[in-house]
Design a protein around this motif. Structure first.
Motif, PDB file in Angstrom:
ATOM      1  N   GLN A 303       0.861  -0.866  -0.079  1.00 52.94           N
ATOM      2  CA  GLN A 303       0.016  -0.209   0.032  1.00 52.94           C
ATOM      3  C   GLN A 303       0.829   1.525  -0.074  1.00 52.94           C
ATOM      4  OE1 GLN A 303      -3.662   0.565  -0.442  1.00 52.94           O
ATOM      5  NE2 GLN A 303      -3.011   3.412  -0.791  1.00 52.94           N
ATOM      6  N   PHE A 304       2.031   1.014   0.597  1.00 52.41           N
ATOM      7  CA  PHE A 304       2.880   2.753   0.966  1.00 52.41           C
ATOM      8  C   PHE A 304       3.162   2.654  -0.420  1.00 52.41           C
ATOM      9  CE2 PHE A 304       6.662   4.963   1.434  1.00 52.41           C
ATOM     10  CZ  PHE A 304       6.213   5.443   1.962  1.00 52.41           C
ATOM     11  N   ILE A 305       4.150   2.111  -0.980  1.00 55.67           N
ATOM     12  CA  ILE A 305       5.011   1.811  -2.683  1.00 55.67           C
ATOM     13  C   ILE A 305       3.878   2.081  -3.503  1.00 55.67           C
ATOM     14  CG2 ILE A 305       6.602   0.412  -4.454  1.00 55.67           C
ATOM     15  CD1 ILE A 305       7.686   0.699  -1.626  1.00 55.67           C
ATOM     16  N   SER A 306       2.240   1.573  -3.319  1.00 57.26           N
ATOM     17  CA  SER A 306       1.284   2.428  -4.428  1.00 57.26           C
ATOM     18  C   SER A 306       0.979   3.481  -3.831  1.00 57.26           C
ATOM     19  CB  SER A 306       0.415   1.460  -4.218  1.00 57.26           C
ATOM     20  OG  SER A 306      -0.965   2.623  -4.850  1.00 57.26           O
ATOM     21  N   ASP A 307       1.143   3.862  -2.726  1.00 60.99           N
ATOM     22  CA  ASP A 307       0.968   5.801  -2.338  1.00 60.99           C
ATOM     23  C   ASP A 307       2.355   6.399  -2.957  1.00 60.99           C
ATOM     24  OD1 ASP A 307      -1.766   4.736  -1.092  1.00 60.99           O
ATOM     25  OD2 ASP A 307      -0.381   5.655   0.688  1.00 60.99           O
TER      26      ASP A 307
END
Length: 336
Positions: A303-307
């Protein structure tokens, strides 16, 4: 659970494996075996630091080095550095092993330019006080007042992206504002002397300037930006991460421990930072009141990498970054 746990190896396969192992040992350097076993090719890590932030406190407090010493790792501190970009250059040039925990925006710019860097972990701290400030009495009280004015920013960095975001939100054309590319040590006196009309800057420089130059916010990241675009990050070279995955994991863990200590002991941390930063008690007390908290994110946090990818795409679309970059291609591989 390993696939091998569900099936019992035959005697023949065991003997074959053993024979292979003996043959491999015969042709392998014992030092190479030791490195493979420990997950590191060096027992020394060279870390960069600046006159603010978590790395400064880690260096001054001394517990960080003790944590790594328990794993037989020696720390060498290099600095001080004025901002993230020079630490990235030091890592790329081979004089340091880790950047000092700074903006993802110049990190992505360096990667796009060809630096063989990979992210090792990420940090989000709150509250975020990055802001565009102008001196009191300048007549600049809102973003629209920047038309025809000059603003100091760091190129492809936190300052530039915040100005771009602010102009876009307030529907002010970028061509109507003069971007002046300066690093923090040069931007502060430029604002003080009136050579630039405003400054887009992160903490603690922006917080110090508010008090010392009698300045005020015209755009505050934590209040006025609708979503987070830039994050704090640590980077090393791809080769260093490949050769030293266990060492990188140990450094990551030590930084996480330091971040937790700061979050739990913000007053003590701010006294340490003030001693090195040499700023006033008023600035220190302002930081203590913030009670800043640190949260860490691993490179495999989807999720962080997507953000972060969305943030990178936003920066590319607005030409803060010169071309697209795929974040997942530049993450350290650290699984045990």
């Amino acid at each position: 659970m390993s696939d091998f746990s569900s099936s019992k190896p035959s005697r023949r396969s065991f003997i074959s494996s053993a024979a292979f192992g003996v043959g491999a040992l015969a042709g392998m350097n014992i030092g190479g075996l030791a490195e493979a076993a420990t997950g590191r090719a060096t027992d020394t890590v060279r870390l960069t630091w600046g006159l603010s932030g978590l790395n400064l406190i880690a260096k001054e407090r001394g517990e960080f080095e003790k944590v790594l010493a328990r794993d037989g790792i020696k720390v060498e501190w290099l600095g001080p550095f004025p901002n993230h970009a020079p630490t990235l250059q030091a890592v790329t040039g081979g004089s340091a092993d880790f950047s000092f925990g700074g903006s993802t925006t110049p990190a992505l710019a360096a990667i796009i330019a060809g630096s063989p860097l990979v992210f090792t972990q990420f940090v989000v701290y709150e509250p975020r006080t990055t802001a565009i400030i102008a001196r009191d009495g300048s007549g600049i009280d809102k973003i629209e007042d920047l038309v025809g004015k000059s603003v100091a920013v760091n190129r492809s960095g936190l300052g530039e992206f915040l100005l771009v975001a602010a102009l876009e939100k307030h529907k002010v054309d970028r061509s109507a504002v003069k971007f002046v590319y300066l690093n923090p040590p040069d931007a502060a006196p430029a604002l003080a002397s009136g050579k630039v009309d405003a400054w887009s800057m992160w903490s603690p420089g922006v917080d110090i300037a508010r008090l010392e130059y009698k300045a005020h916010d015209i755009f505050l990241e934590g209040r006025d930006l609708d979503f987070q675009i830039d994050y704090t990050s640590y980077l090393t070279t791809r080769k260093f991460a490949t050769d030293n995955p266990a060492l990188v994991r140990a450094v990551n863990d030590a930084f996480r421990a330091e971040g937790k200590w700061i979050s739990d002991n913000s007053k003590d941390a701010e006294y340490i930072a003030q001693k090195a930063g040499k700023y006033s008690d008023a600035v220190r007390d302002q930081f203590i009141a913030m009670n800043r908290q640190y949260r860490y994110f691993a490179v495999d946090d989807k999720q962080f990498i997507s953000d972060l990818q969305k943030a990178a795409d936003w920066l590319v679309a607005r030409k803060v970054l010169p071309e697209p970059v795929k974040v997942t291609d530049h993450l350290a591989q650290l699984r045990e």
